[in-house]
Design a protein around this motif. Structure first.
Motif, PDB file in Angstrom:
ATOM      1  N   LYS A  69       0.826  -1.213   0.000  1.00 21.31           N
ATOM      2  CA  LYS A  69       0.000   0.000   0.000  1.00 21.31           C
ATOM      3  C   LYS A  69       0.861   1.264   0.000  1.00 21.31           C
ATOM      4  O   LYS A  69       0.589   2.218  -0.746  1.00 21.31           O
ATOM      5  N   LEU A  70       1.894   1.290   0.829  1.00 16.95           N
ATOM      6  CA  LEU A  70       2.761   2.468   0.896  1.00 16.95           C
ATOM      7  C   LEU A  70       3.537   2.663  -0.406  1.00 16.95           C
ATOM      8  O   LEU A  70       3.739   3.803  -0.864  1.00 16.95           O
ATOM      9  N   ALA A  71       3.955   1.552  -1.028  1.00 16.43           N
ATOM     10  CA  ALA A  71       4.670   1.660  -2.314  1.00 16.43           C
ATOM     11  C   ALA A  71       3.749   2.252  -3.387  1.00 16.43           C
ATOM     12  O   ALA A  71       4.166   3.110  -4.186  1.00 16.43           O
ATOM     13  N   GLU A  72       2.499   1.788  -3.432  1.00 14.45           N
ATOM     14  CA  GLU A  72       1.530   2.303  -4.398  1.00 14.45           C
ATOM     15  C   GLU A  72       1.237   3.790  -4.132  1.00 14.45           C
ATOM     16  O   GLU A  72       1.105   4.591  -5.066  1.00 14.45           O
ATOM     17  N   ARG A  74       3.271   6.012  -2.648  1.00 18.04           N
ATOM     18  CA  ARG A  74       4.417   6.838  -3.052  1.00 18.04           C
ATOM     19  C   ARG A  74       4.551   6.897  -4.583  1.00 18.04           C
ATOM     20  O   ARG A  74       4.949   7.929  -5.131  1.00 18.04           O
ATOM     21  N   LYS A  75       4.197   5.842  -5.274  1.00 19.21           N
ATOM     22  CA  LYS A  75       4.247   5.842  -6.739  1.00 19.21           C
ATOM     23  C   LYS A  75       3.276   6.873  -7.293  1.00 19.21           C
ATOM     24  O   LYS A  75       3.614   7.647  -8.220  1.00 19.21           O
ATOM     25  N   HIS A  76       2.083   6.868  -6.741  1.00 15.25           N
ATOM     26  CA  HIS A  76       1.078   7.848  -7.174  1.00 15.25           C
ATOM     27  C   HIS A  76       1.523   9.273  -6.861  1.00 15.25           C
ATOM     28  O   HIS A  76       1.377  10.198  -7.696  1.00 15.25           O
ATOM     29  N   GLU A  88      12.165  17.991  -6.444  1.00 20.13           N
ATOM     30  CA  GLU A  88      12.599  17.512  -5.123  1.00 20.13           C
ATOM     31  C   GLU A  88      11.562  16.568  -4.519  1.00 20.13           C
ATOM     32  O   GLU A  88      11.913  15.513  -3.972  1.00 20.13           O
ATOM     33  N   LEU A  89      10.285  16.946  -4.627  1.00 21.15           N
ATOM     34  CA  LEU A  89       9.219  16.107  -4.097  1.00 21.15           C
ATOM     35  C   LEU A  89       9.142  14.781  -4.862  1.00 21.15           C
ATOM     36  O   LEU A  89       8.921  13.726  -4.273  1.00 21.15           O
ATOM     37  N   ALA A  95      12.088   7.701  -4.212  1.00 23.31           N
ATOM     38  CA  ALA A  95      12.984   6.970  -3.316  1.00 23.31           C
ATOM     39  C   ALA A  95      12.175   6.167  -2.277  1.00 23.31           C
ATOM     40  O   ALA A  95      12.507   5.019  -1.952  1.00 23.31           O
ATOM     41  N   GLU A  96      11.115   6.782  -1.780  1.00 23.30           N
ATOM     42  CA  GLU A  96      10.250   6.088  -0.829  1.00 23.30           C
ATOM     43  C   GLU A  96       9.567   4.882  -1.480  1.00 23.30           C
ATOM     44  O   GLU A  96       9.460   3.808  -0.872  1.00 23.30           O
ATOM     45  N   GLN A  97       9.132   5.067  -2.746  1.00 24.91           N
ATOM     46  CA  GLN A  97       8.500   3.964  -3.459  1.00 24.91           C
ATOM     47  C   GLN A  97       9.462   2.786  -3.605  1.00 24.91           C
ATOM     48  O   GLN A  97       9.094   1.627  -3.372  1.00 24.91           O
ATOM     49  N   GLN A  98      10.710   3.081  -3.960  1.00 21.63           N
ATOM     50  CA  GLN A  98      11.709   2.019  -4.119  1.00 21.63           C
ATOM     51  C   GLN A  98      11.958   1.313  -2.786  1.00 21.63           C
ATOM     52  O   GLN A  98      12.090   0.084  -2.737  1.00 21.63           O
TER      53      GLN A  98
END
Length: 208
Positions: A69-72, A74-76, A88-89, A95-98
């Protein structure tokens, strides 16, 4: 001195082993009960491990779903930041998604391993429970045969032991003698009371 103590220890251990062996030979059912209790305790321990493994799998599953869920998410967010030109954002969200993707992969591998281990534990647990139940049934069968054997031995002793037979015969003769004496006593008492009554009747008749 050390050699002497060692010899004494060996002698004591040998005596204990001999005593235990004799006890086992004298009462095999008791030894079987001991083994069965040990197997039951071990089965209970495996059952506890199965329960803990189930909870562990649930925890891994929960963490895996959370990482997905967190990966999805951050991807969005990275896509939105890229469209908005927020470099920057975007870099932070990517990076968080990875990071969450890698965590999800690691958790997935752990979840697979834990699930396989749980399946193996459950298989062994069911096998142990079946074995314990089979041993309990065999114990009942052995106890039944032992009871029959003991009963037969006791009956044979009663039937074959002359002194026991003589003693029993003597008891019967004693009881018969007692009954004879009791019968004579009752008859005597009855006759005595009958004579008294007849004499009284004769007295009354003569008086008239």
């Amino acid at each position: 001195m050390t050699n002497l103590l060692t010899r004494i220890k060996d002698i004591i251990v040998a005596d204990l082993n001999e005593a235990l062996t004799k006890k086992e030979q004298q009462n095999p059912i008791a030894k079987l009960n001991q083994y069965l209790r040990e197997c039951e305790r071990e089965t209970e321990k495996v059952g506890e491990l199965v329960g803990r493994q189930v909870k562990l799998r649930e925890e891994f599953g929960k963490e895996y779903n959370e990482a997905i869920k967190l990966a999805e998410k951050r991807k969005h967010q990275a896509e939105i930041a890229s469209i908005a030109g927020e470099t920057e954002l975007y870099q932070f969200a990517a990076a968080e998604q990875q990071h969450y993707d890698e965590r999800a992969q690691r958790l997935k591998a752990s979840l697979t391993q834990v699930t396989e281990q749980l399946s193996e534990l459950e298989r062994k647990y069911e096998e142990m429970k079946r074995s314990v139940k089979d041993m309990q049934i065999r114990r009942m069968e052995l106890m039944g045969r032992e009871n029959v054997t003991r009963a037969n031995l006791q009956m044979n002793q009663v039937l074959e032991n002359d002194s026991y037979a003589d003693s029993s015969y003597s008891k019967f003769k004693d009881i018969e003698g007692y009954l004879d004496r009791l019968e004579q006593k009752v008859k005597s008492s009855f006759l005595s009371s009958t004579i008294d009554e007849r004499v009284e009747q004769l007295k009354k008749k003569l008086e008239k």
